[in-house]
Design a protein around this motif. Structure first.
Motif, short mmCIF file in Angstrom:
data_model
loop_
_atom_site.label_atom_id
_atom_site.label_comp_id
_atom_site.label_asym_id
_atom_site.label_seq_id
_atom_site.Cartn_x
_atom_site.Cartn_y
_atom_site.Cartn_z
N LEU A 49 0.86 -1.20 0.08
CA LEU A 49 -0.19 -0.07 -0.07
C LEU A 49 0.98 1.45 0.04
CD1 LEU A 49 -2.99 1.38 0.65
CD2 LEU A 49 -1.87 1.44 3.17
N ALA A 50 1.79 1.30 0.93
CA ALA A 50 2.54 2.45 1.27
C ALA A 50 3.33 2.68 -0.09
CB ALA A 50 3.78 2.47 2.25
N GLN A 51 4.23 1.69 -0.86
CA GLN A 51 4.96 1.89 -1.73
C GLN A 51 3.97 2.12 -3.09
OE1 GLN A 51 8.32 1.87 -1.15
NE2 GLN A 51 8.28 2.96 -3.32
N SER A 52 3.06 1.76 -3.15
CA SER A 52 2.04 2.03 -4.41
C SER A 52 1.68 3.67 -4.39
CB SER A 52 1.15 1.23 -4.56
OG SER A 52 1.28 -0.15 -4.51
N ALA A 53 1.50 3.86 -3.07
CA ALA A 53 0.93 5.50 -2.86
C ALA A 53 2.23 6.44 -3.28
CB ALA A 53 0.37 5.83 -1.79
N LEU A 54 3.22 5.99 -2.68
CA LEU A 54 4.58 6.99 -2.90
C LEU A 54 4.99 6.84 -4.40
CD1 LEU A 54 6.75 5.70 0.20
CD2 LEU A 54 5.70 7.92 -0.11
N ASP A 55 4.92 5.59 -5.22
CA ASP A 55 5.14 5.59 -6.40
C ASP A 55 4.25 6.43 -7.42
OD1 ASP A 55 7.29 3.81 -5.80
OD2 ASP A 55 6.23 2.08 -6.33
N ALA A 56 3.10 6.54 -6.92
CA ALA A 56 2.05 7.17 -7.78
C ALA A 56 2.08 8.78 -7.26
CB ALA A 56 0.70 6.73 -7.48
N GLY A 57 3.31 9.28 -6.40
CA GLY A 57 3.24 10.64 -6.10
C GLY A 57 2.70 11.01 -4.76
N GLY A 58 2.03 10.26 -4.00
CA GLY A 58 1.26 10.54 -3.03
C GLY A 58 1.96 10.78 -1.69
N LYS A 59 1.44 11.52 -0.75
CA LYS A 59 2.05 11.25 0.62
C LYS A 59 1.61 10.37 1.45
CE LYS A 59 2.32 16.60 0.51
NZ LYS A 59 1.92 17.62 1.09
N VAL A 60 2.47 9.88 2.08
CA VAL A 60 2.41 8.61 3.30
C VAL A 60 2.82 8.84 4.64
CG1 VAL A 60 2.36 6.10 3.48
CG2 VAL A 60 2.35 6.88 1.39
N ILE A 61 1.96 8.61 5.49
CA ILE A 61 2.59 8.93 6.87
C ILE A 61 2.45 7.60 7.63
CG2 ILE A 61 1.91 9.91 9.01
CD1 ILE A 61 0.81 12.38 7.52
N GLY A 62 3.35 6.97 8.15
CA GLY A 62 3.57 5.90 8.75
C GLY A 62 3.57 6.06 10.56
N VAL A 63 2.81 5.27 11.12
CA VAL A 63 2.99 5.47 12.44
C VAL A 63 3.19 3.91 13.17
CG1 VAL A 63 1.84 6.05 14.82
CG2 VAL A 63 1.37 7.14 12.65
N ILE A 64 4.31 3.81 13.60
CA ILE A 64 4.89 2.36 13.92
C ILE A 64 5.33 2.52 15.58
CG2 ILE A 64 7.30 2.57 13.46
CD1 ILE A 64 7.29 0.03 12.20
N PRO A 65 4.98 1.37 16.29
CA PRO A 65 5.44 1.53 17.85
C PRO A 65 6.94 1.04 17.72
CG PRO A 65 4.33 -0.72 17.21
CD PRO A 65 3.83 0.37 16.06
N GLU A 66 7.60 1.75 18.81
CA GLU A 66 8.85 1.44 18.81
C GLU A 66 9.62 -0.05 18.93
OE1 GLU A 66 12.49 3.10 21.81
OE2 GLU A 66 10.74 3.18 22.40
N SER A 67 8.75 -0.86 19.43
CA SER A 67 9.07 -2.31 19.44
C SER A 67 9.17 -2.90 18.52
CB SER A 67 7.97 -3.10 20.23
OG SER A 67 6.78 -3.06 19.74
N LEU A 68 8.36 -2.48 17.13
CA LEU A 68 8.50 -2.88 15.74
C LEU A 68 9.32 -2.32 15.12
CD1 LEU A 68 4.70 -3.50 14.93
CD2 LEU A 68 6.37 -5.14 15.86
N TYR A 69 9.70 -1.01 15.22
CA TYR A 69 10.63 -0.25 14.66
C TYR A 69 12.19 -0.74 14.96
CZ TYR A 69 13.53 3.87 13.30
OH TYR A 69 14.51 5.00 12.58
N LYS A 70 12.23 -1.18 15.95
CA LYS A 70 13.70 -1.90 16.67
C LYS A 70 13.86 -2.96 15.96
CE LYS A 70 13.95 0.03 21.30
NZ LYS A 70 13.70 -0.17 22.71
N ILE A 71 13.14 -3.93 15.42
CA ILE A 71 13.25 -5.06 14.66
C ILE A 71 13.23 -4.78 13.29
CG2 ILE A 71 12.64 -6.58 16.40
CD1 ILE A 71 9.96 -7.00 14.90
#
Length: 199
Positions: A49-71
């Motif tokens: 989803l995110a990459q498709s929106a970016l590739d089409a010129g869209g803005k994408v905001i991600g919100v991820i918990p620190e525990s998942l960011y660390k892995i």
């Protein structure tokens, strides 16, 4: 409406149709100039989803918990990436950043996210549209269950109608654009303890 939050699987699912639906959603949001808000992962349907929106010129905001960011599963090439201290903080920030909420195919986490935000709408905590992208009938059984919840008296019709359903991204987003929050009676009836409605 400037941004839509999409809840969907961190796994791709067993059928390629789910990945294609995620691509279509990302492209459609970008085409309409809507910012995509999602869980920040680069894996599964979320990453597609995110990459498709970016590739089409869209803005994408991600919100991820620190525990998942660390892995190291975060998508690090987004327009914005917020790292939250907890899942509760993550969901609260996603809600704050978004003008509407869509659940695509996903697992328990997706169900948790859409039902929590749907509950908030029922309670009147927000008036933003909530919907399901029902890819090839993925949510048919869930919708039947919700209808039975109405029949059994645990959900009012007016609140059931708050959950919009469509089979394509364009139709669902158009329904969001036309959404007007229903007005009606309070969300729960007060019944005296020990007495039924028929007494």
């Amino acid at each position: 409406m400037k941004s839509i939050c999409v809840f969907l699987g961190a796994n791709p699912g067993n059928d390629p149709k789910y990945a294609q639906a995620a691509r279509n959603m990302g492209r459609e949001l970008a085409r309409r100039g809507l910012t995509t808000v999602y869980g920040g992962s680069r894996t599964g349907l979320m990453g597609i989803l995110a990459q498709s929106a970016l590739d089409a010129g869209g803005k994408v905001i991600g919100v991820i918990p620190e525990s998942l960011y660390k892995i190291e599963i975060a998508h690090t090439e987004l327009t914005e990436l917020h790292v939250a201290d907890s899942m509760h903080e993550r969901k609260a920030l996603m809600a704050e950043l978004s003008d509407g909420f869509i659940a695509m195919p996903g697992g328990i986490g997706t169900m948790d996210e859409i039902f929590e935000i749907f509950t908030w709408a029922q309670l009147g905590f927000h008036s933003k549209p909530c919907g399901l992208l029902n890819v090839d009938g993925y949510y048919d059984k869930l919708l039947s269950f919700l209808d039975s919840v109405v029949e059994e008296g645990f959900l009012k019709d007016i609140h059931r109608e708050k959950l919009i359903t469509a089979e394509s991204p364009d139709l669902l987003i158009e329904a969001f654009a036309d959404y007007e929050p229903p007005t009606g009676s309070k969300w729960v009836e007060k019944i005296e303890i020990g007495k039924s409605k028929t007494q």
